[in-house]
Scaffold this active site. Structure first.
Site, mmCIF file in Angstrom:
data_model
loop_
_atom_site.group_PDB
_atom_site.id
_atom_site.type_symbol
_atom_site.label_atom_id
_atom_site.label_comp_id
_atom_site.label_asym_id
_atom_site.label_seq_id
_atom_site.Cartn_x
_atom_site.Cartn_y
_atom_site.Cartn_z
ATOM 1 N N GLU A 1 -4.541 4.208 6.099
ATOM 2 C CA GLU A 1 -4.378 3.899 4.673
ATOM 3 C C GLU A 1 -4.837 5.077 3.803
ATOM 4 O O GLU A 1 -4.072 5.543 2.964
ATOM 5 C CB GLU A 1 -5.153 2.620 4.356
ATOM 6 C CG GLU A 1 -4.855 2.092 2.968
ATOM 7 C CD GLU A 1 -5.559 0.777 2.684
ATOM 8 O OE1 GLU A 1 -5.356 -0.203 3.405
ATOM 9 O OE2 GLU A 1 -6.328 0.749 1.711
ATOM 10 N N ARG B 1 0.841 -1.216 0.000
ATOM 11 C CA ARG B 1 0.000 0.000 0.000
ATOM 12 C C ARG B 1 0.872 1.262 0.000
ATOM 13 O O ARG B 1 0.607 2.231 0.709
ATOM 14 C CB ARG B 1 -0.939 0.040 1.212
ATOM 15 C CG ARG B 1 -1.897 -1.073 1.310
ATOM 16 C CD ARG B 1 -2.940 -1.103 0.171
ATOM 17 N NE ARG B 1 -3.611 -2.372 0.213
ATOM 18 C CZ ARG B 1 -3.122 -3.483 -0.363
ATOM 19 N NH1 ARG B 1 -2.010 -3.440 -1.082
ATOM 20 N NH2 ARG B 1 -3.748 -4.625 -0.257
ATOM 21 N N SER C 1 -10.842 0.174 4.044
ATOM 22 C CA SER C 1 -10.039 -0.079 5.254
ATOM 23 C C SER C 1 -9.355 1.210 5.682
ATOM 24 O O SER C 1 -8.635 1.808 4.887
ATOM 25 C CB SER C 1 -8.953 -1.112 4.963
ATOM 26 O OG SER C 1 -9.546 -2.290 4.497
HETATM 27 C C1 FAD Z 1 -15.395 0.447 -0.010
HETATM 28 C C2 FAD Z 1 -13.927 0.633 -0.354
HETATM 29 C C3 FAD Z 1 -13.128 -0.477 -0.538
HETATM 30 C C4 FAD Z 1 -11.763 -0.336 -0.844
HETATM 31 N N1 FAD Z 1 -11.014 -1.465 -1.034
HETATM 32 C C5 FAD Z 1 -9.703 -1.356 -1.354
HETATM 33 C C6 FAD Z 1 -8.905 -2.523 -1.570
HETATM 34 O O1 FAD Z 1 -9.377 -3.644 -1.490
HETATM 35 N N2 FAD Z 1 -7.591 -2.345 -1.854
HETATM 36 C C7 FAD Z 1 -7.036 -1.107 -1.981
HETATM 37 O O2 FAD Z 1 -5.838 -1.042 -2.264
HETATM 38 N N3 FAD Z 1 -7.765 0.011 -1.796
HETATM 39 C C8 FAD Z 1 -9.079 -0.086 -1.491
HETATM 40 N N4 FAD Z 1 -9.829 1.048 -1.289
HETATM 41 C C9 FAD Z 1 -9.183 2.365 -1.396
HETATM 42 C C10 FAD Z 1 -9.371 3.044 -2.777
HETATM 43 O O3 FAD Z 1 -10.387 2.436 -3.495
HETATM 44 C C11 FAD Z 1 -8.098 3.007 -3.608
HETATM 45 O O4 FAD Z 1 -7.024 3.544 -2.898
HETATM 46 C C12 FAD Z 1 -8.256 3.786 -4.934
HETATM 47 O O5 FAD Z 1 -7.126 3.548 -5.743
HETATM 48 C C13 FAD Z 1 -8.432 5.282 -4.738
HETATM 49 O O6 FAD Z 1 -8.802 5.830 -5.985
HETATM 50 P P1 FAD Z 1 -9.473 7.258 -6.075
HETATM 51 O O7 FAD Z 1 -9.599 7.590 -7.536
HETATM 52 O O8 FAD Z 1 -10.736 7.288 -5.322
HETATM 53 O O9 FAD Z 1 -8.377 8.164 -5.377
HETATM 54 P P2 FAD Z 1 -8.603 9.468 -4.485
HETATM 55 O O10 FAD Z 1 -9.189 9.067 -3.173
HETATM 56 O O11 FAD Z 1 -9.311 10.511 -5.253
HETATM 57 O O12 FAD Z 1 -7.092 9.922 -4.254
HETATM 58 C C14 FAD Z 1 -6.237 9.189 -3.408
HETATM 59 C C15 FAD Z 1 -4.861 9.881 -3.369
HETATM 60 O O13 FAD Z 1 -4.248 9.827 -4.643
HETATM 61 C C16 FAD Z 1 -4.068 11.139 -5.178
HETATM 62 N N5 FAD Z 1 -4.430 11.010 -6.598
HETATM 63 C C17 FAD Z 1 -5.620 10.633 -7.120
HETATM 64 N N6 FAD Z 1 -5.533 10.543 -8.457
HETATM 65 C C18 FAD Z 1 -4.275 10.888 -8.792
HETATM 66 C C19 FAD Z 1 -3.554 10.992 -10.021
HETATM 67 N N7 FAD Z 1 -4.123 10.713 -11.203
HETATM 68 N N8 FAD Z 1 -2.253 11.375 -9.988
HETATM 69 C C20 FAD Z 1 -1.646 11.657 -8.813
HETATM 70 N N9 FAD Z 1 -2.260 11.586 -7.613
HETATM 71 C C21 FAD Z 1 -3.563 11.188 -7.611
HETATM 72 C C22 FAD Z 1 -4.968 12.060 -4.380
HETATM 73 O O14 FAD Z 1 -4.432 13.379 -4.318
HETATM 74 C C23 FAD Z 1 -4.947 11.366 -3.022
HETATM 75 O O15 FAD Z 1 -3.778 11.714 -2.342
HETATM 76 C C24 FAD Z 1 -11.196 0.949 -0.980
HETATM 77 C C25 FAD Z 1 -12.025 2.076 -0.808
HETATM 78 C C26 FAD Z 1 -13.378 1.925 -0.501
HETATM 79 C C27 FAD Z 1 -14.236 3.142 -0.328
#
Ligand code: FAD
Length: 335
Positions: free
Chosen positions: A324, A154, A228
Site C-alpha cells: 500500500e 486505495r 497497513s
Molecule cells: C498508523 C497509520 C495508519 C494509517 N491508516 C490508514 C487508513 O486507515 N486508510 C488509509 O487509506 N491510509 C492509512 N494510512 C496511510 C496514510 O496515512 C495515507 O495514505 C495518507 O493519505 C498519506 O498522507 P501523507 O501526507 O503522509 O503522504 P506521504 O506519505 O507524504 O505521500 C504519499 C504519496 O503521495 C505523494 N504525495 C504526497 N502529497 C502529495 C501532493 N500534495 N500531491 C501529489 N502527490 C503527493 C508522495 O509523493 C507519495 O508518493 C495510515 C498510515 C499510518 C502511519
C-alpha cells in the site's frame, strides 16, 4: 538533509535538498524531476528504500474554508498541506458530517487523493467533488473532477495513471448537516455500544473510530510504521471459495463484480509473521499487516522483510500481496 523526521517509518534516509512549499504561487519557480526529486506530505505512506538524490518538496500549503452552503449540503475546501485529522475535526466543529469514519488517518489533505484514503466503510471518493493540482509537465494549474481522479480501492489516477506528474494543492469535499451514521464496519457499532451510546452524533462516531484505531494500530510516534503495509487482495469469487475451503477461518468479504476481498492481515498472521523481528525491521505484535521500524532499520532492510512476507503468503495461498505505501527507490541510491 536528514529525512528521518519526515517519514513515519523513521527511515534515516537523506535528500540533497529539502524545501517547504507554503504558497501555491511559488510552484512556478520550483523545479521537479521525478527521476531525482520527491513530493512529501507527512511521509506516512512511503517507504524510503534509499536516499533522494535531488530535492524533497514538503507540501505545507495551508487554509480551509466553507466554499458553498445550501443548508443541508456544504462544500468545504482545504489546501493540500492541511493535516487530514485536523480537517476532519474542523468539519465536525462546523456541524458537518461525512468524514467522521476517516478520523485519525495520518497525513495531509493533498495526499489523501493519492490512494483514495479509506477506513471503516468510507473512502475519500464518497465526498470529493474536485481538486486542484499543479501539472509539473505543463507548468500550470489543473482542476480534476471526481471522475477525472479515477478512484479505485486505495488507488487513483495520481497513484497509478500518471504518478509524479501533479502536485495536489487543494481538495473540495461535499459534506452534510443532517447526519446519517455509517456503522456497518465490524467493531464500530460495538465500540459505540460499549460507550453506552445508542444514538450517536458524528462526533461520537469520530471518537469511537479514534478509540478503535488507537487500540488496533501502533502509533508512529512510539514505533515507526506506515499503517497497513499490504492491501487486502481482491480475487475471483471461485478462487476465494477454494481458499476458504482449504484455510478454515480465512475472512472473505464480498467485493464488486463477482470478486471477493481477503484479509491480508489474517494471511500474514497465518504464515507466522506477527511479532517477527530481524534486527530493527519487524512485523507489529499488535497487527500483522503493519511493518515496523524498532529504531534504526534501513529502508533496504524494511523492504527485504516486506518482500519475504509477500513471498511466503504467495507460497502458502497462491495470492500475491501488493504494497500500500509507495516504496521510493532512486536507482543507484538504495541502502
Ligand atoms: C498508523 C497509520 C495508519 C494509517 N491508516 C490508514 C487508513 O486507515 N486508510 C488509509 O487509506 N491510509 C492509512 N494510512 C496511510 C496514510 O496515512 C495515507 O495514505 C495518507 O493519505 C498519506 O498522507 P501523507 O501526507 O503522509 O503522504 P506521504 O506519505 O507524504 O505521500 C504519499 C504519496 O503521495 C505523494 N504525495 C504526497 N502529497 C502529495 C501532493 N500534495 N500531491 C501529489 N502527490 C503527493 C508522495 O509523493 C507519495 O508518493 C495510515 C498510515 C499510518 C502511519
Amino acid at each position: 538533509m536528514r529525512l528521518k523526521p519526515f517519514n513515519t517509518l523513521g527511515v534515516d534516509a537523506r535528500a540533497e535538498h529539502l524545501i517547504t512549499l507554503s504558497r501555491p504561487q511559488d510552484l512556478a519557480d520550483t523545479e521537479f524531476d521525478p527521476a531525482r526529486d520527491l513530493v512529501l506530505g507527512e511521509g506516512s505512506n512511503v517507504l524510503l528504500a534509499g536516499d533522494v538524490p535531488g530535492t524533497v518538496i514538503l507540501n505545507r500549503l495551508s487554509g480551509r474554508r466553507i466554499l458553498d452552503d445550501d443548508g443541508d449540503s456544504v462544500v468545504v475546501e482545504a489546501a493540500g498541506g492541511e493535516r487530514w485529522h485536523d480537517l476532519v475535526r474542523w468539519t465536525l466543529d462546523q456541524g458537518l458530517s461525512g468524514l467522521e469514519n476517516l478520523s485519525l488517518i495520518p497525513g495531509l489533505a493533498g495526499a489523501a487523493p493519492m490512494q483514495n484514503i479509506g477506513a471503516y466503510g468510507v473512502e475519500l471518493a464518497d465526498h470529493l467533488v474536485s481538486l486542484d493540482a499543479w501539472d509539473w509537465r505543463t507548468g500550470s494549474m489543473r482542476t480534476f473532477s471526481v471522475t477525472d481522479c479515477r478512484f479505485g480501492y486505495r488507488d487513483s489516477h495520481f497513484k497509478t495513471g500518471e504518478p509524479d506528474r501533479y502536485l495536489v494543492t487543494a481538495i473540495r469535499l461535499r459534506l452534510s448537516r443532517p447526519f446519517t451514521p455509517r456503522l456497518d464496519y465490524p467493531g464500530l457499532a460495538t465500540a459505540l455500544a460499549e460507550a453506552g451510546i445508542d444514538k450517536p452524533t458524528a462526533r461520537d462516531v469520530s471518537d469511537a473510530v479514534s478509540r478503535v484505531r488507537q487500540s488496533k494500530l501502533p502509533d508512529p510516534a512510539v514505533i515507526g510504521n506506515a499503517g497497513s503495509f499490504f492491501r487486502n487482495p481482491v480475487i475471483e469469487d471461485g478462487l476465494a471459495d477454494d481458499l476458504r475451503g482449504r484455510f478454515a477461518g480465512l475472512p472473505v468479504y464480498p467485493a464488486a463484480d463477482g470478486q471477493a476481498k481477503l484479509s491480508a492481515g489474517w494471511m500474514i498472521e497465518h504464515c507466522g509473521w506477527k511479532g517477527f523481528r530481524d534486527g530493527d525491521a519487524g512485523i507489529s505484535e499488535q497487527h500483522a499487516l503493519v511493518l515496523v521500524n524498532h529504531g534504526s532499520a534501513t529502508g533496504r532492510q524494511l523492504v527485504d522483510l516486506a518482500w519475504r512476507v509477500r513471498d511466503s503468503v504467495a507460497e502458502t495461498f497462491g495470492v500475491t500481496l501488493e504494497n500500500e505505501p509507495r516504496v521510493i527507490e532512486f536507482p543507484g541510491h538504495e541502502h
